[in-house]
Design a protein around this motif. Sequence first.
Motif, PDB file in Angstrom:
ATOM      1  N   LYS A   1      51.925  14.440  26.735  1.00 28.99           N
ATOM      2  CA  LYS A   1      51.837  13.041  26.310  1.00 28.99           C
ATOM      3  C   LYS A   1      51.132  12.968  24.973  1.00 28.99           C
ATOM      4  N   ASN A   2      51.696  12.176  24.077  1.00 28.56           N
ATOM      5  CA  ASN A   2      51.093  11.950  22.776  1.00 28.56           C
ATOM      6  C   ASN A   2      51.188  10.455  22.501  1.00 28.56           C
ATOM      7  N   TYR A   3      50.050   9.803  22.505  1.00 29.58           N
ATOM      8  CA  TYR A   3      50.012   8.349  22.317  1.00 29.58           C
ATOM      9  C   TYR A   3      50.940   7.640  23.291  1.00 29.58           C
ATOM     10  N   GLY A   4      50.918   8.090  24.552  1.00 29.03           N
ATOM     11  CA  GLY A   4      51.676   7.441  25.606  1.00 29.03           C
ATOM     12  C   GLY A   4      53.137   7.854  25.717  1.00 29.03           C
ATOM     13  N   ARG A   5      53.628   8.657  24.778  1.00 28.46           N
ATOM     14  CA  ARG A   5      55.022   9.107  24.816  1.00 28.46           C
ATOM     15  C   ARG A   5      55.079  10.567  25.233  1.00 28.46           C
ATOM     16  N   LEU A   6      56.137  10.942  25.957  1.00 29.81           N
ATOM     17  CA  LEU A   6      56.345  12.351  26.304  1.00 29.81           C
ATOM     18  C   LEU A   6      57.054  13.037  25.146  1.00 29.81           C
ATOM     19  N   ILE A   7      56.491  14.125  24.696  1.00 35.59           N
ATOM     20  CA  ILE A   7      57.081  14.897  23.603  1.00 35.59           C
ATOM     21  C   ILE A   7      56.989  16.384  23.939  1.00 35.59           C
ATOM     22  N   GLN A   8      57.719  17.203  23.201  1.00 40.75           N
ATOM     23  CA  GLN A   8      57.585  18.658  23.289  1.00 40.75           C
ATOM     24  C   GLN A   8      56.608  19.079  22.206  1.00 40.75           C
ATOM     25  N   GLY A   9      55.641  19.883  22.545  1.00 42.38           N
ATOM     26  CA  GLY A   9      54.684  20.323  21.537  1.00 42.38           C
ATOM     27  C   GLY A   9      53.709  21.336  22.087  1.00 42.38           C
TER      28      GLY A   9
ATOM     29  N   MET B   1      63.451  16.828  29.000  1.00 44.11           N
ATOM     30  CA  MET B   1      62.455  17.746  28.449  1.00 44.11           C
ATOM     31  C   MET B   1      61.917  18.641  29.549  1.00 44.11           C
ATOM     32  N   SER B   2      61.663  19.863  29.193  1.00 43.72           N
ATOM     33  CA  SER B   2      61.108  20.778  30.188  1.00 43.72           C
ATOM     34  C   SER B   2      59.599  20.859  30.026  1.00 43.72           C
ATOM     35  N   THR B   3      58.955  21.270  31.079  1.00 49.49           N
ATOM     36  CA  THR B   3      57.514  21.469  31.015  1.00 49.49           C
ATOM     37  C   THR B   3      57.236  22.868  30.484  1.00 49.49           C
ATOM     38  N   ALA B   4      55.975  23.223  30.390  1.00 49.35           N
ATOM     39  CA  ALA B   4      55.603  24.544  29.869  1.00 49.35           C
ATOM     40  C   ALA B   4      56.303  25.639  30.673  1.00 49.35           C
ATOM     41  N   ASP B   5      56.620  26.746  29.990  1.00 46.74           N
ATOM     42  CA  ASP B   5      57.362  27.839  30.612  1.00 46.74           C
ATOM     43  C   ASP B   5      56.650  28.410  31.831  1.00 46.74           C
ATOM     44  N   THR B   6      55.374  28.634  31.712  1.00 44.55           N
ATOM     45  CA  THR B   6      54.618  29.336  32.737  1.00 44.55           C
ATOM     46  C   THR B   6      53.190  28.855  32.682  1.00 44.55           C
TER      47      THR B   6
END
Length: 158
Positions: A114-122, A1-6
């Motif tokens: 992080k959403n409830y301890g899990r890494l997600i894209q959102g 997963m990538s982090t935010a673009d900028t």
Amino acid sequence: MSTADTRLEPGDTAPDFTLPDADGTPVSLSGLRGRRVIVYFYPAASTPGCTKEACDFRDNLAELDRIGISVLGISPDAPAKLAAFREAEGLNFPLLSDPERKALHAYGAFGEKKNYGRLIQGVIRSTFVIDAEGRVEKAYYNVRATGHVDRLRRDLGL
């Protein structure tokens, strides 16, 4: 997963956007030039945190408007969902639809979180104060829905 673009910082030129509001009417950031604008990104209409945040802006809008600050809320929700949210909560500022996440990416408000301890894209709950010339005055990432408007008011000297 990538982090935010900028990640935008104070002094950066705020990326312009044109997005439909809850009624399908196009709204552009550049159309508000000459006024300060709070642009805030939230994950989803009618969810508990997003409702609390939107109602907080609603309840403080008169004071913000009095000092020349407009508010725009942006999420990936469709205009019909935004209209239902606006009506249910009596929201008094434009809610904009960004289903293709173009503005979200331009502002660095979409990416890994992080959403409830899990890494997600959102959607990364983020808020920007844009000055009258279209520059970023303040940039906040990973904000909490509760107490966020109070923090903005303090930072803006209200």
